[in-house]
Design a protein around this motif. Structure first.
Motif, PDB file in Angstrom:
ATOM      1  N   SER A 125       0.810  -1.225   0.000  1.00 34.39           N
ATOM      2  CA  SER A 125       0.000   0.000   0.000  1.00 34.39           C
ATOM      3  C   SER A 125       0.841   1.272   0.000  1.00 34.39           C
ATOM      4  N   ARG A 126       2.147   1.145   0.048  1.00 35.86           N
ATOM      5  CA  ARG A 126       3.010   2.329   0.095  1.00 35.86           C
ATOM      6  C   ARG A 126       3.051   2.993  -1.285  1.00 35.86           C
ATOM      7  N   THR A 127       2.884   4.327  -1.290  1.00 34.22           N
ATOM      8  CA  THR A 127       2.833   5.054  -2.560  1.00 34.22           C
ATOM      9  C   THR A 127       3.965   6.060  -2.722  1.00 34.22           C
ATOM     10  N   ARG A 128       4.848   6.161  -1.758  1.00 33.32           N
ATOM     11  CA  ARG A 128       5.947   7.116  -1.875  1.00 33.32           C
ATOM     12  C   ARG A 128       7.261   6.434  -1.511  1.00 33.32           C
ATOM     13  N   PRO A 129       8.390   7.000  -1.968  1.00 36.79           N
ATOM     14  CA  PRO A 129       9.690   6.389  -1.654  1.00 36.79           C
ATOM     15  C   PRO A 129      10.008   6.468  -0.162  1.00 36.79           C
ATOM     16  N   TRP A 130      10.881   5.587   0.276  1.00 38.64           N
ATOM     17  CA  TRP A 130      11.356   5.611   1.655  1.00 38.64           C
ATOM     18  C   TRP A 130      12.387   6.724   1.828  1.00 38.64           C
ATOM     19  N   THR A 131      12.557   7.165   3.065  1.00 35.30           N
ATOM     20  CA  THR A 131      13.622   8.110   3.389  1.00 35.30           C
ATOM     21  C   THR A 131      14.700   7.359   4.159  1.00 35.30           C
ATOM     22  N   HIS A 132      15.883   7.983   4.278  1.00 34.10           N
ATOM     23  CA  HIS A 132      16.969   7.394   5.074  1.00 34.10           C
ATOM     24  C   HIS A 132      16.469   7.036   6.464  1.00 34.10           C
ATOM     25  N   ASP A 133      15.850   7.999   7.115  1.00 28.45           N
ATOM     26  CA  ASP A 133      15.486   7.807   8.519  1.00 28.45           C
ATOM     27  C   ASP A 133      14.423   6.733   8.713  1.00 28.45           C
TER      28      ASP A 133
END
Length: 199
Positions: A125-133
Motif C-alpha cells: 500500500s506504500r505510494t511514496r519512496p522511503w527516506t533514510h530515517d
C-alpha cells in the motif's frame, strides 16, 4: 597473519551455496542491465546521480530493508532511487541484492526471494519512496553505523519500530560533501550544512 580466534580478525565469509551462486550470477545480469548506468560497474556510484553501493550501510542492512529500497524507491541526499518493484519480480530483486551484497569484496548475506515476497506484501500500500530515517529506524544497529558513516551526532542504538528524531549534524568548516553533496538543514544550526561521508 590470521588464525582461528585471533582478536580483531575478520569473521570468515560463509561461501554461497550452489543455489545462492546461481542467484548471484543472475543478479550480475540484472545489475548490468538495470543498475549499472547509475551505480557504475565498480559499485561506487556517480556523483550527484547515485550513491556508492560499496560499503553502504543500507546495501548491507537486513534484507527486508534493502528490499524496500528496490520495491518502493528511496529519496536521499544524492537524489531519488526510482522504485523498480513493478519492473522486477521477487527472484530478480533477491538476485541483484545478493550480487551487490557479495560483489566488490563485500561480505553481506545473500537474499532469499521469500524475504522479498514478504516485504512486497507488507509494503503493497506504500505510494511514496522511503527516506533514510524511515529505513534506518527499522534497522536497529544500522542506525549507529549509518550515523558513523555520515558523522552525525548520535551514539545510540535505535530499535526496529522505534520513533527516531535525527540529531543535528556537527557543524563543520567545510560545507561541501565531496561524495554526495547532501544538504542537511537543522534550525539549531541556523544554516545548511552538508554531510561528510568518508572517501
Amino acid at each position: 597473519i590470521d588464525w582461528p580466534g585471533k582478536p580483531g580478525a575478520a569473521s570468515p565469509v560463509t561461501p554461497l551455496t550452489a543455489a545462492e551462486q546461481q542467484s548471484f550470477d543472475a543478479g550480475r545480469e540484472v545489475y548490468r542491465n538495470v543498475c549499472q548506468a547509475c551505480h557504475q560497474p565498480d559499485g561506487r556510484g556517480l556523483e550527484r546521480v547515485a550513491p556508492p553501493l560499496v560499503g553502504s550501510v543500507l546495501t548491507l542492512a537486513p534484507a527486508e530493508i534493502a528490499s524496500r529500497i528496490l520495491l518502493n524507491g528511496k529519496e536521499g541526499p544524492v537524489g531519488l532511487m526510482p522504485p523498480i518493484g513493478s519492473t522486477l519480480n521477487d527472484d530478480q530483486i533477491a538476485a541483484v541484492l545478493t550480487y551487490v551484497r557479495r560483489e566488490w569484496g563485500q561480505t553481506g548475506d545473500p537474499v532469499d526471494p521469500a524475504t522479498v515476497r514478504t516485504t512486497r506484501a507488507q509494503t503493497a500500500s506504500r505510494t511514496r519512496p522511503w527516506t533514510h530515517d524511515e529505513l534506518l529506524a527499522r534497522g536497529g544497529r544500522y542506525r549507529q553505523l549509518y550515523d558513523k558513516q555520515y558523522k552525525l551526532e548520535t551514539n545510540r542504538f535505535i530499535n526496529p519500530g522505534e520513533d527516531w528524531t535525527p540529531e543535528a549534524p556537527k557543524p563543520v568548516a567545510a560545507s561541501t560533501c565531496w561524495t554526495c553533496s547532501a544538504t542537511w538543514r537543522n534550525p539549531r544550526l541556523r544554516r545548511a550544512t552538508r554531510c561528510l561521508i568518508g572517501p
